[in-house]
Motif scaffolding. Structure first.
Motif, PDB file in Angstrom:
ATOM      1  N   THR A 189      46.574  43.643  40.346  1.00 23.85           N
ATOM      2  CA  THR A 189      45.378  42.816  40.203  1.00 23.85           C
ATOM      3  C   THR A 189      45.739  41.338  40.085  1.00 23.85           C
ATOM      4  OG1 THR A 189      45.342  42.905  37.784  1.00 23.85           O
ATOM      5  CG2 THR A 189      44.268  44.715  38.971  1.00 23.85           C
ATOM      6  N   GLU A 190      44.741  40.492  40.265  1.00 25.51           N
ATOM      7  CA  GLU A 190      44.915  39.050  40.113  1.00 25.51           C
ATOM      8  C   GLU A 190      45.362  38.709  38.703  1.00 25.51           C
ATOM      9  OE1 GLU A 190      44.065  35.051  41.944  1.00 25.51           O
ATOM     10  OE2 GLU A 190      44.259  37.076  42.737  1.00 25.51           O
ATOM     11  N   ASP A 191      44.784  39.389  37.722  1.00 20.33           N
ATOM     12  CA  ASP A 191      45.157  39.146  36.326  1.00 20.33           C
ATOM     13  C   ASP A 191      46.623  39.457  36.077  1.00 20.33           C
ATOM     14  OD1 ASP A 191      42.694  38.281  35.555  1.00 20.33           O
ATOM     15  OD2 ASP A 191      42.012  40.215  34.819  1.00 20.33           O
ATOM     16  N   GLU A 192      47.097  40.532  36.699  1.00 15.55           N
ATOM     17  CA  GLU A 192      48.489  40.907  36.482  1.00 15.55           C
ATOM     18  C   GLU A 192      49.445  39.887  37.090  1.00 15.55           C
ATOM     19  OE1 GLU A 192      48.659  45.702  36.065  1.00 15.55           O
ATOM     20  OE2 GLU A 192      48.251  44.936  38.089  1.00 15.55           O
ATOM     21  N   LEU A 193      49.047  39.311  38.221  1.00 21.80           N
ATOM     22  CA  LEU A 193      49.879  38.265  38.819  1.00 21.80           C
ATOM     23  C   LEU A 193      49.981  37.051  37.893  1.00 21.80           C
ATOM     24  CD1 LEU A 193      48.704  38.350  42.555  1.00 21.80           C
ATOM     25  CD2 LEU A 193      50.785  39.321  41.579  1.00 21.80           C
ATOM     26  N   HIS A 194      48.835  36.651  37.313  1.00 25.15           N
ATOM     27  CA  HIS A 194      48.851  35.527  36.376  1.00 25.15           C
ATOM     28  C   HIS A 194      49.654  35.871  35.130  1.00 25.15           C
ATOM     29  CE1 HIS A 194      46.209  32.674  38.357  1.00 25.15           C
ATOM     30  NE2 HIS A 194      45.411  33.667  38.683  1.00 25.15           N
ATOM     31  N   ALA A 195      49.484  37.082  34.630  1.00 24.70           N
ATOM     32  CA  ALA A 195      50.223  37.499  33.436  1.00 24.70           C
ATOM     33  C   ALA A 195      51.723  37.534  33.718  1.00 24.70           C
ATOM     34  CB  ALA A 195      49.737  38.876  32.979  1.00 24.70           C
ATOM     35  N   TRP A 196      52.099  37.935  34.924  1.00 24.69           N
ATOM     36  CA  TRP A 196      53.515  37.965  35.301  1.00 24.69           C
ATOM     37  C   TRP A 196      54.096  36.558  35.302  1.00 24.69           C
ATOM     38  CZ3 TRP A 196      56.658  36.221  39.328  1.00 24.69           C
ATOM     39  CH2 TRP A 196      57.911  36.848  39.438  1.00 24.69           C
ATOM     40  N   VAL A 197      53.350  35.602  35.859  1.00 24.65           N
ATOM     41  CA  VAL A 197      53.807  34.208  35.882  1.00 24.65           C
ATOM     42  C   VAL A 197      53.973  33.674  34.462  1.00 24.65           C
ATOM     43  CG1 VAL A 197      53.133  31.848  36.492  1.00 24.65           C
ATOM     44  CG2 VAL A 197      52.838  33.693  38.146  1.00 24.65           C
ATOM     45  N   ASP A 198      53.058  34.065  33.549  1.00 24.43           N
ATOM     46  CA  ASP A 198      53.069  33.554  32.186  1.00 24.43           C
ATOM     47  C   ASP A 198      53.912  34.401  31.230  1.00 24.43           C
ATOM     48  OD1 ASP A 198      51.337  31.377  32.734  1.00 24.43           O
ATOM     49  OD2 ASP A 198      49.635  32.746  32.712  1.00 24.43           O
ATOM     50  N   GLU A 244      53.908  34.075  47.658  1.00 32.08           N
ATOM     51  CA  GLU A 244      53.792  32.626  47.863  1.00 32.08           C
ATOM     52  C   GLU A 244      52.816  32.011  46.862  1.00 32.08           C
ATOM     53  OE1 GLU A 244      52.641  29.437  51.418  1.00 32.08           O
ATOM     54  OE2 GLU A 244      52.761  31.589  51.831  1.00 32.08           O
ATOM     55  N   ARG A 245      51.693  32.713  46.614  1.00 32.65           N
ATOM     56  CA  ARG A 245      50.724  32.199  45.636  1.00 32.65           C
ATOM     57  C   ARG A 245      51.347  32.125  44.252  1.00 32.65           C
ATOM     58  NH1 ARG A 245      45.446  34.842  44.723  1.00 32.65           N
ATOM     59  NH2 ARG A 245      46.531  36.816  45.003  1.00 32.65           N
ATOM     60  N   VAL A 246      52.048  33.177  43.875  1.00 32.24           N
ATOM     61  CA  VAL A 246      52.674  33.229  42.556  1.00 32.24           C
ATOM     62  C   VAL A 246      53.690  32.106  42.409  1.00 32.24           C
ATOM     63  CG1 VAL A 246      54.328  34.548  41.180  1.00 32.24           C
ATOM     64  CG2 VAL A 246      52.279  35.662  42.055  1.00 32.24           C
ATOM     65  N   ARG A 281      40.998  39.118  28.486  1.00 30.99           N
ATOM     66  CA  ARG A 281      40.171  40.072  27.760  1.00 30.99           C
ATOM     67  C   ARG A 281      38.686  39.904  28.029  1.00 30.99           C
ATOM     68  NH1 ARG A 281      43.224  39.354  21.946  1.00 30.99           N
ATOM     69  NH2 ARG A 281      45.186  40.364  22.534  1.00 30.99           N
ATOM     70  N   GLN A 282      38.305  38.796  28.683  1.00 24.65           N
ATOM     71  CA  GLN A 282      36.893  38.545  28.909  1.00 24.65           C
ATOM     72  C   GLN A 282      36.402  39.280  30.147  1.00 24.65           C
ATOM     73  OE1 GLN A 282      36.445  34.339  29.098  1.00 24.65           O
ATOM     74  NE2 GLN A 282      36.801  34.022  26.922  1.00 24.65           N
ATOM     75  N   PRO A 283      35.063  39.459  30.288  1.00 21.39           N
ATOM     76  CA  PRO A 283      34.516  40.086  31.495  1.00 21.39           C
ATOM     77  C   PRO A 283      34.853  39.278  32.723  1.00 21.39           C
ATOM     78  CG  PRO A 283      32.865  39.960  29.746  1.00 21.39           C
ATOM     79  CD  PRO A 283      34.032  39.122  29.310  1.00 21.39           C
ATOM     80  N   ARG A 284      34.823  39.920  33.905  1.00 25.84           N
ATOM     81  CA  ARG A 284      35.106  39.295  35.184  1.00 25.84           C
ATOM     82  C   ARG A 284      36.451  38.583  35.100  1.00 25.84           C
ATOM     83  NH1 ARG A 284      30.087  36.235  37.714  1.00 25.84           N
ATOM     84  NH2 ARG A 284      31.381  36.578  39.563  1.00 25.84           N
ATOM     85  N   LYS A 285      37.471  39.332  34.733  1.00 25.76           N
ATOM     86  CA  LYS A 285      38.773  38.748  34.467  1.00 25.76           C
ATOM     87  C   LYS A 285      39.377  38.064  35.682  1.00 25.76           C
ATOM     88  CE  LYS A 285      40.203  42.704  32.907  1.00 25.76           C
ATOM     89  NZ  LYS A 285      41.068  43.761  32.369  1.00 25.76           N
ATOM     90  N   TRP A 286      39.087  38.565  36.868  1.00 24.38           N
ATOM     91  CA  TRP A 286      39.651  37.945  38.074  1.00 24.38           C
ATOM     92  C   TRP A 286      39.200  36.508  38.219  1.00 24.38           C
ATOM     93  CZ3 TRP A 286      36.303  35.973  41.651  1.00 24.38           C
ATOM     94  CH2 TRP A 286      34.970  36.422  41.563  1.00 24.38           C
ATOM     95  N   MET A 287      37.946  36.218  37.804  1.00 24.88           N
ATOM     96  CA  MET A 287      37.433  34.854  37.911  1.00 24.88           C
ATOM     97  C   MET A 287      38.115  33.960  36.887  1.00 24.88           C
ATOM     98  SD  MET A 287      33.525  33.448  37.645  1.00 24.88           S
ATOM     99  CE  MET A 287      33.066  34.274  39.164  1.00 24.88           C
ATOM    100  N   ALA A 288      38.325  34.483  35.677  1.00 25.46           N
ATOM    101  CA  ALA A 288      38.986  33.684  34.652  1.00 25.46           C
ATOM    102  C   ALA A 288      40.382  33.295  35.089  1.00 25.46           C
ATOM    103  CB  ALA A 288      39.038  34.465  33.329  1.00 25.46           C
ATOM    104  N   GLY A 289      41.091  34.221  35.691  1.00 22.41           N
ATOM    105  CA  GLY A 289      42.431  33.915  36.164  1.00 22.41           C
ATOM    106  C   GLY A 289      42.420  32.860  37.236  1.00 22.41           C
ATOM    107  N   ALA A 290      41.461  32.940  38.134  1.00 23.45           N
ATOM    108  CA  ALA A 290      41.375  31.956  39.212  1.00 23.45           C
ATOM    109  C   ALA A 290      41.088  30.574  38.650  1.00 23.45           C
ATOM    110  CB  ALA A 290      40.280  32.360  40.206  1.00 23.45           C
TER     111      ALA A 290
END
Length: 256
Positions: free
Chosen positions: A9-18, A41-43, A76-85
């Motif tokens: 997921t998008e969240d997991e990519l952000h969590a991996w970076v962080d 490339e995005r990561v 942890r918030q709803p619509r987590k993909w949007m928060a990550g973006a």
């Protein structure tokens, strides 16, 4: 054992970076990145932006990161993909800025440009694909368009002349902004490329240009005299910067 076929997921990519991804999931994400070059490339770009951010601001920023920007809370918030973006967009803006553009006055708080830019990019993506009705007032009525938008928005709205960059005014429309009305102008090049200029009230001012990209679109943001400007277009940063400089040179004379 890792499996690159397991969707990431998008969240997991952000969590991996962080470095906030659970240890048992890191192998799966790394396997995924090894077989998905676009995500890799995005990561990499996110990581580079984060490093630039720390290099530029760690020595001058004494305040802790606002809790609303902490990735763990966003996840942890709803619509987590949007928060990550949104978090990625913030990093791009803070770390960005065209060469030669110096900040005058205070730097904008993240929320000051976050909402404005997201709204501008949404409007850009919505209307640039329209063929018959991309605008309310055509570019042939430039004087009327400027007068109408100025009256409705409450600041002097100018439709910059961008022929020097190969762009012709298609027209404009009135849109709702984060804190009131917003003006929306559209330009088109000879090959069909379209750029849009979205303006709305925004404080504090930041004359330094900031860049972000989303999917196949990019945007340059700055603000002057309480008005925020977002120039959106194709993701070519050099091209965006060229157009943005010409827009800036003309709109800064408007005052606000």
């Amino acid at each position: 054992m890792t499996d690159s076929r397991i969707p990431v997921t998008e969240d997991e990519l952000h969590a991996w970076v962080d470095n906030e991804l659970p240890a048992e999931r890191r192998g799966d994400v790394e396997a995924w990145l090894a077989t998905h070059p676009d995500d890799a490339e995005r990561v990499q770009s996110w990581r580079a932006m984060a490093e630039m951010l720390h290099a530029r601001y760690d020595q001058v920023a004494d305040e802790s990161v606002p809790r609303r920007l902490e990735i763990e809370r966003l996840v942890r918030q709803p619509r987590k993909w949007m928060a990550g973006a949104i978090a990625a967009t913030l990093l791009a803006f803070i770390a960005g800025g065209g060469a030669g553009w110096m900040a005058r006055g205070v730097s904008a708080k993240p929320a000051a440009f976050q909402n404005l830019t997201l709204d501008a990019l949404d409007a850009h993506k919505l209307y640039v694909v329209e063929v018959r009705h991309p605008v309310e007032v055509p570019g042939s009525e430039r004087a009327h368009l400027q007068q109408w938008l100025t009256k409705r928005c409450g600041w002097e709205v100018r439709a910059p002349v961008l022929e020097a960059t190969g762009l012709k005014l298609v027209g404009g429309r009135l849109l709702p902004g984060p804190s009131g009305p917003a003006s929306f102008l559209m330009y088109e090049g000879p090959t069909g490329e379209r750029f849009t200029l979205y303006t709305s009230r925004a404080k504090p001012d930041t004359a330094q240009m900031r860049y972000t990209a989303a999917e196949n679109s990019g945007a340059m943001y700055w603000s002057e005299a309480g008005v925020g400007y977002v120039l959106s277009g194709p993701g070519d940063k050099d091209r965006l910067s060229q157009v943005a400089r010409l827009v800036y040179d003309q709109t800064e004379k408007a005052g606000g």
